[in-house]
Design an enzyme around this catalytic site. Structure first.
Site, PDB file in Angstrom:
ATOM      1  N   VAL A   1     -15.027   9.127   1.289  1.00 48.96           N
ATOM      2  CA  VAL A   1     -15.343   8.079   2.263  1.00 48.96           C
ATOM      3  C   VAL A   1     -14.412   8.092   3.472  1.00 48.96           C
ATOM      4  O   VAL A   1     -14.703   7.459   4.489  1.00 48.96           O
ATOM      5  CB  VAL A   1     -15.321   6.686   1.609  1.00 48.96           C
ATOM      6  CG1 VAL A   1     -16.391   6.582   0.533  1.00 48.96           C
ATOM      7  CG2 VAL A   1     -13.941   6.340   1.054  1.00 48.96           C
TER       8      VAL A   1
ATOM      9  N   ASN B   1     -17.328   0.405  -3.041  1.00 53.44           N
ATOM     10  CA  ASN B   1     -16.363   0.160  -4.102  1.00 53.44           C
ATOM     11  C   ASN B   1     -15.186   1.125  -4.089  1.00 53.44           C
ATOM     12  O   ASN B   1     -14.144   0.825  -4.675  1.00 53.44           O
ATOM     13  CB  ASN B   1     -17.097   0.249  -5.452  1.00 53.44           C
ATOM     14  CG  ASN B   1     -16.143   0.295  -6.626  1.00 53.44           C
ATOM     15  OD1 ASN B   1     -15.532  -0.701  -6.990  1.00 53.44           O
ATOM     16  ND2 ASN B   1     -15.993   1.477  -7.230  1.00 53.44           N
TER      17      ASN B   1
ATOM     18  N   SER C   1     -10.691  -7.763  -3.178  1.00 47.37           N
ATOM     19  CA  SER C   1      -9.730  -8.012  -4.246  1.00 47.37           C
ATOM     20  C   SER C   1      -9.142  -9.404  -4.078  1.00 47.37           C
ATOM     21  O   SER C   1      -9.136  -9.970  -2.974  1.00 47.37           O
ATOM     22  CB  SER C   1      -8.600  -6.973  -4.193  1.00 47.37           C
ATOM     23  OG  SER C   1      -7.540  -7.310  -5.071  1.00 47.37           O
TER      24      SER C   1
ATOM     25  N   TYR D   1      -2.129  -2.107   0.165  1.00 50.17           N
ATOM     26  CA  TYR D   1      -3.297  -2.530  -0.608  1.00 50.17           C
ATOM     27  C   TYR D   1      -3.745  -3.920  -0.172  1.00 50.17           C
ATOM     28  O   TYR D   1      -4.922  -4.166   0.084  1.00 50.17           O
ATOM     29  CB  TYR D   1      -2.966  -2.518  -2.099  1.00 50.17           C
ATOM     30  CG  TYR D   1      -4.159  -2.781  -2.984  1.00 50.17           C
ATOM     31  CD1 TYR D   1      -5.060  -1.760  -3.277  1.00 50.17           C
ATOM     32  CD2 TYR D   1      -4.392  -4.039  -3.527  1.00 50.17           C
ATOM     33  CE1 TYR D   1      -6.169  -1.997  -4.080  1.00 50.17           C
ATOM     34  CE2 TYR D   1      -5.492  -4.285  -4.329  1.00 50.17           C
ATOM     35  CZ  TYR D   1      -6.371  -3.256  -4.603  1.00 50.17           C
ATOM     36  OH  TYR D   1      -7.469  -3.492  -5.396  1.00 50.17           O
TER      37      TYR D   1
ATOM     38  N   ALA E   1      -3.103  -5.466   2.667  1.00 46.16           N
ATOM     39  CA  ALA E   1      -3.619  -5.406   4.038  1.00 46.16           C
ATOM     40  C   ALA E   1      -5.043  -4.869   4.069  1.00 46.16           C
ATOM     41  O   ALA E   1      -5.908  -5.394   4.787  1.00 46.16           O
ATOM     42  CB  ALA E   1      -2.707  -4.519   4.889  1.00 46.16           C
TER      43      ALA E   1
ATOM     44  N   LYS F   1      -7.314  -4.955   1.713  1.00 49.62           N
ATOM     45  CA  LYS F   1      -8.292  -5.848   1.095  1.00 49.62           C
ATOM     46  C   LYS F   1      -8.509  -7.116   1.920  1.00 49.62           C
ATOM     47  O   LYS F   1      -9.625  -7.642   1.973  1.00 49.62           O
ATOM     48  CB  LYS F   1      -7.862  -6.179  -0.332  1.00 49.62           C
ATOM     49  CG  LYS F   1      -7.876  -4.972  -1.272  1.00 49.62           C
ATOM     50  CD  LYS F   1      -9.248  -4.311  -1.346  1.00 49.62           C
ATOM     51  CE  LYS F   1      -9.293  -3.190  -2.373  1.00 49.62           C
ATOM     52  NZ  LYS F   1     -10.644  -2.580  -2.506  1.00 49.62           N
TER      53      LYS F   1
END
Length: 252
Positions: free
Chosen positions: A63, A89, A143, A156, A158, A160
């Site tokens: 991705v 996802n 999340s 992580y 930042a 989400k």
């Protein structure tokens, strides 16, 4: 079934929440494109869906590369005629748990590339197709770390928080175009990401469970149920929203 024959693409579907969602939607009659950077794992999930009597196609996709995402959408439409539902996802965590001043550049760039830019790539490509066909539904996997502060986890968190904002912004733009965009925000859920966190120190599992009123971690199948509902017409008056599945963690 209101998912019968709906064409669904799920990224990061080779394991965890993505695999559980692929299997559940496949069992409910959807035609599932199982996408993952690890083609072998994607094929295993797709084979499981087909063995259960459903339809599935495995496609390797990174991705981070927009051209690869464009090819994923193009192949889906070429083979199946449309793209009804996109579940974004694919995600990773950093290699280290460190304070912001000690956060590594590699963790920052790698996590942002997959979790934030990757979702942007998937939303952009999906929305271009959904605009052409006049309908669509996107479910982003964010999340709990995108709703409340998460220490020692800057990239992580930042990424989400960004996914939550991207979900709301795009939903505002495309609500009049018959395209819905929502997100799920799982708390601590049994997965490879959680396993990595638990391995950081012996008491981590007990420490985390003390923060969860339900005193347990979530299961991928439980998150998949929420995604299925958002992906279905049973939630057709909902857009730009987040569903938090955290066992009550965010209450304290």
């Amino acid at each position: 079934m209101d998912l019968e024959n709906k064409v669904v693409v799920i990224t990061g579907a080779g394991s965890g929440i993505g695999a559980a969602t692929a299997s559940l939607l496949g069992a409910n009659g959807a035609k599932v494109v199982v996408s993952d950077i690890d083609l072998g794992r994607a094929e295993q999930v797709a084979d499981g869906i087909k063995d259960a009597g459903g339809y599935a196609l495995a496609i390797r996709t990174d991705v981070v590369q927009f051209e690869a995402v464009e090819q994923l959408v193009a192949k889906t439409v070429e083979d199946l005629g449309s793209l009804d539902i996109m579940v974004n996802n694919a995600g990773i965590g950093g290699e280290h748990q460190r304070r912001t001043a000690d956060h590594t550049h590699d963790d920052w760039h790698n996590v942002i590339a997959v979790n934030q830019t990757g979702v942007f790539h998937c939303m952009k490509a999906a929305l271009q197709q959904m605009m052409k066909q006049g309908h669509g539904n996107i479910v982003n996997v964010a999340s709990l770390a995108g709703l409340i502060p998460s220490g020692y986890n800057l990239s992580y968190s930042a990424s989400k928080f960004a996914v939550v904002g991207m979900t709301k912004s795009a939903a505002l733009e495309y609500g009049r175009k018959n395209i819905r965009i929502n997100a799920v925000c799982p708390g601590y859920t049994n997965s490879a990401l959680l396993d990595k966190l638990l391995s950081s120190r012996p008491d981590m599992g007990d420490t985390l469970k003390k923060m969860i009123p339900m005193n347990r971690f979530g299961e991928a199948a439980e998150i998949a149920e929420a995604i299925k509902w958002l992906a279905s017409d049973r939630s057709k008056y909902i857009t730009g929203q987040t569903i938090t599945l955290d066992g009550g963690t965010s209450l304290s």
